[in-house]
Write a protein that holds these residues in place. Structure first.
Motif, PDB file in Angstrom:
ATOM      1  N   PRO A  93       1.006  -1.183  -0.008  1.00 53.28           N
ATOM      2  CA  PRO A  93      -0.096   0.059  -0.057  1.00 53.28           C
ATOM      3  C   PRO A  93       0.824   1.256   0.093  1.00 53.28           C
ATOM      4  N   LYS A  94       0.359   2.370  -0.703  1.00 56.97           N
ATOM      5  CA  LYS A  94       1.443   3.610  -0.602  1.00 56.97           C
ATOM      6  C   LYS A  94       0.510   4.863  -0.401  1.00 56.97           C
ATOM      7  N   GLN A  95      -0.671   5.059  -0.925  1.00 58.67           N
ATOM      8  CA  GLN A  95      -1.342   6.043  -0.650  1.00 58.67           C
ATOM      9  C   GLN A  95      -2.932   5.735  -0.311  1.00 58.67           C
ATOM     10  N   ILE A  96      -3.521   6.753   0.547  1.00 59.62           N
ATOM     11  CA  ILE A  96      -4.932   6.524   0.948  1.00 59.62           C
ATOM     12  C   ILE A  96      -5.511   7.837   0.773  1.00 59.62           C
ATOM     13  N   SER A 126       2.928   1.962   6.514  1.00 60.16           N
ATOM     14  CA  SER A 126       3.592   2.984   5.500  1.00 60.16           C
ATOM     15  C   SER A 126       2.783   3.529   4.284  1.00 60.16           C
ATOM     16  N   VAL A 127       1.702   4.013   4.562  1.00 58.22           N
ATOM     17  CA  VAL A 127       0.905   4.596   3.735  1.00 58.22           C
ATOM     18  C   VAL A 127       0.714   6.116   4.014  1.00 58.22           C
TER      19      VAL A 127
ATOM     20  N   GLY B  17     -10.807  24.660   7.806  1.00 56.82           N
ATOM     21  CA  GLY B  17      -9.886  24.667   8.841  1.00 56.82           C
ATOM     22  C   GLY B  17      -9.813  23.311   9.548  1.00 56.82           C
ATOM     23  N   LEU B  18     -10.649  22.239   9.442  1.00 57.91           N
ATOM     24  CA  LEU B  18     -10.591  20.965   9.974  1.00 57.91           C
ATOM     25  C   LEU B  18      -9.408  20.141   8.945  1.00 57.91           C
ATOM     26  N   ILE B  19      -9.683  20.425   7.664  1.00 56.22           N
ATOM     27  CA  ILE B  19      -8.520  19.887   7.045  1.00 56.22           C
ATOM     28  C   ILE B  19      -7.060  20.207   7.186  1.00 56.22           C
ATOM     29  N   ASP B  20      -7.106  21.685   7.506  1.00 57.99           N
ATOM     30  CA  ASP B  20      -5.743  22.203   7.357  1.00 57.99           C
ATOM     31  C   ASP B  20      -5.387  21.465   8.917  1.00 57.99           C
ATOM     32  N   GLN B  21      -6.054  21.472   9.936  1.00 66.30           N
ATOM     33  CA  GLN B  21      -5.626  20.976  11.249  1.00 66.30           C
ATOM     34  C   GLN B  21      -5.460  19.409  11.292  1.00 66.30           C
ATOM     35  N   ILE B  22      -6.091  18.489  10.379  1.00 65.02           N
ATOM     36  CA  ILE B  22      -5.672  17.356  10.350  1.00 65.02           C
ATOM     37  C   ILE B  22      -4.439  17.018   9.529  1.00 65.02           C
ATOM     38  N   SER B  23      -4.538  17.743   8.419  1.00 66.55           N
ATOM     39  CA  SER B  23      -3.262  17.408   7.299  1.00 66.55           C
ATOM     40  C   SER B  23      -1.913  17.848   7.974  1.00 66.55           C
ATOM     41  N   SER B  24      -2.146  18.848   8.999  1.00 68.84           N
ATOM     42  CA  SER B  24      -0.744  19.331   9.669  1.00 68.84           C
ATOM     43  C   SER B  24      -0.010  18.110  10.406  1.00 68.84           C
ATOM     44  N   LYS B  25      -1.008  17.149  10.876  1.00 69.80           N
ATOM     45  CA  LYS B  25      -0.224  16.049  11.580  1.00 69.80           C
ATOM     46  C   LYS B  25       0.208  14.795  10.805  1.00 69.80           C
ATOM     47  N   PHE B  26      -0.082  14.955   9.290  1.00 63.61           N
ATOM     48  CA  PHE B  26       0.494  13.708   8.403  1.00 63.61           C
ATOM     49  C   PHE B  26       1.751  14.355   7.627  1.00 63.61           C
ATOM     50  N   THR B  27       2.717  13.462   7.530  1.00 60.92           N
ATOM     51  CA  THR B  27       3.727  13.524   6.562  1.00 60.92           C
ATOM     52  C   THR B  27       3.878  12.423   5.646  1.00 60.92           C
ATOM     53  N   ASN B  28       4.320  12.552   4.678  1.00 61.68           N
ATOM     54  CA  ASN B  28       4.390  11.637   3.881  1.00 61.68           C
ATOM     55  C   ASN B  28       5.675  10.907   3.631  1.00 61.68           C
ATOM     56  N   LYS B  29       5.338   9.523   3.638  1.00 57.95           N
ATOM     57  CA  LYS B  29       6.614   8.604   3.835  1.00 57.95           C
ATOM     58  C   LYS B  29       7.158   8.035   2.447  1.00 57.95           C
ATOM     59  N   ASN B  30       6.131   7.898   1.415  1.00 47.88           N
ATOM     60  CA  ASN B  30       6.600   7.440   0.184  1.00 47.88           C
ATOM     61  C   ASN B  30       7.115   8.374  -0.824  1.00 47.88           C
TER      62      ASN B  30
END
Lengths: 344, 344
Positions: A93-96, A126-127, B17-30
């Motif tokens: 899996p890569k993206q969701i 690792s997604v 605002g909700l989307i900004d708040q949530i996405s700030s906690k995710f970082t891309n790994k792939n």
């Protein structure tokens, strides 16, 4: 009654009947579409690295009950069940994307809890969370996840290539998630009767966790890769072992024979089934949501997995004409029934 | 009040605002994730041909009302709004999945109607239906679509690369879908009062169709390709022109100036706005669901589109510090307000 007024209930043809009926009307137009409807994930792309796409929708009141499902676990599960579909194609899996329908019953803090679970699952598998859609919902919570995976062209595994004499394998153990659900439903009923009663879940910890926080078996996919083993067919066990065996048999145009005494059942699952006056074997065959992998391998590959602690060999692939059978502990041969989950 | 008990309503911070708040906690790994949250579609892949992924969820009672939305149109619209997100990245749609939550109110024949619309859209946009999920729903209809698209690496267009002095372009005309909705809601109210009354929709045909069966502007994407024109930024107009201009300005770190007299408004849209005592300009600026394209181009490319009958040039990109402005017909300069759609 005129044609316009005809009304057929979905229950009359069932979910799979409905899918067959609809998909028969669609044909693929794009050369990049390698596999459409009818497997755990769609396959597309060109070149040596192919892409996989799968999607699953969870609805409150159908797939989960927030009176015992913590939001964090729900977020984790929503990702895990989608990753499991990628695993079933032998992919990574890569993206969701995660789309949410939310009623005003949910606060920002509640949604953060949900996303904490999504985040844990993204880390475990690792997604990358790359998008979604957030909207209001008139009543219940709706979660729709789409997942993209990758697989080398020569390693993609479908439901369709099981061959006669192949060995049938199952990861982990079966029936736990189903019995975990029974325990949760019972405790909920007790609590409704008497809110003073504290739920007694600790002794059922293992099976309750199977229900609330299932794992996608990416660990097994990585191990198969390390062993250089590409299964001939594979599917994840979301609707119950028997139902998935029917999918493999239908798509591969084969029969299967499995052995009752080879079915992997955890002691707690067995004991809880007995406590609930249920047959443990029936729970293992028809209980859904274990998200283990069912796959077939050529006999030449048996050496590679025969000592694997977490993979059980439960039977073999047979001629189509021989149908789907189980050899019981008393050495009787019975026809397999696919009960599976019926949402309609 | 303790931290645990804190409750923030979603409305307090809004969807974005909700989307900004949530996405700030995710970082891309792939490494294959090239663009995650924050554009019309996610971008992934490697090599010269990139993949796009977008998803949209439609809920009964929020996004559509089956008392005036024919199921076939709904199926078409569910696909078109997703294809529109791929168009906004300058890509070509290739595969979609459709997940449905259905109550027992829906017969097999009703679902076939829905899929007929999905099929028409798949044909119009050359997309393959490759999967989905079908489940029961406790009450309303839920439709969740995910779409995969393709784009050459050097042609992908984001929201973020608009440059000072670029020209701002809009396809088609604006406000029609919003006023079509007003007409449908009025006729519904009249019908509720007096079921003998027949709805008077024919004279509003154009704007009603804008609401019920919107098109994704893939025709424009193909034309831009033929002209060798790659916009510097692009977004589809789902929430209203003003709201989308704010997204372009924020992501590109620029200001914009548009001219009221350049906004493309169809005569029927204008007349219907007047009939409803609404300001046609406000409808064009803030009415949602037109699914036209808003894009910016370098001045060098102006010659290529200046005579295009279906592309209006409405203003120019300015310095960030100058903010978002509209020059009115009376030559006054006013600050733009992003009202957009508020689902919460």
């Amino acid at each position: 009654m005129s044609e316009q007024q005809k009304r057929t209930e979905i229950g009359e043809i069932g979910e799979f009947g409905l899918i067959d009926q609809i998909s028969s009307k669609f044909t693929n137009k794009n050369s990049s579409t390698l596999k459409g409807i009818g497997d755990d994930a769609a396959v597309f792309g060109s070149g040596d690295l192919l892409q996989l796409l799968s999607t699953d929708m969870l609805l409150e009141g159908v797939h989960f009950d927030l009176s015992y499902m913590p939001l964090q676990h729900l977020g984790y599960k929503a990702v895990a069940v989608n990753v499991s579909d990628i695993a079933a194609m032998n992919g990574l899996p890569k993206q969701i994307t995660v789309s949410l329908g939310l009623s005003n019953r949910f606060s920002v803090e509640a949604i953060e809890e949900l996303y904490k679970g999504i985040q844990f699952a993204c880390e475990d598998y690792s997604v990358d969370l790359v998008g979604g859609d957030t909207t209001s919902s008139p009543s219940g919570l709706v979660i729709s996840v789409a997942v993209i995976g990758e697989v080398q062209k020569e390693k993609v595994v479908y439901r369709k290539n099981a061959k006669e004499n192949d060995i049938i394998c199952v990861t982990g153990d079966l029936g736990g998630a189903f019995l975990g659900l029974q325990v949760l439903e019972r405790e909920k009923a007790v609590f409704k009767e008497n809110p003073e009663m504290q739920p007694d879940l600790e002794k059922y910890d293992f099976i309750v966790k199977r229900q609330l926080k299932p794992s996608a078996r990416m660990d097994v996919i990585h191990e198969l890769g390390d062993l250089g083993l590409v299964p001939t067919s594979m599917i994840d066990i979301s609707d119950g072992l028997a139902s998935e065996l029917f999918h493999i048999a239908k798509n591969s145009e084969v029969g299967v024979t499995i052995y009752e005494d080879k079915l992997p059942i955890a002691k707690m699952t067995y004991d809880t089934a007995v406590e609930f006056n249920m047959d443990p074997m029936t729970c293992a065959l028809n209980g859904g949501e274990d998200y283990e992998l069912l796959f077939t391998i050529g006999q030449n590959d048996f050496e590679k997995i025969k000592n694997h602690a977490d993979i059980a060999t439960i039977g073999y692939v047979d001629k189509r004409a021989n149908g789907l059978k189980m050899v019981t502990k008393n050495n009787n041969t019975v026809a397999l029934q696919a009960q599976g989950w019926k949402h309609f």
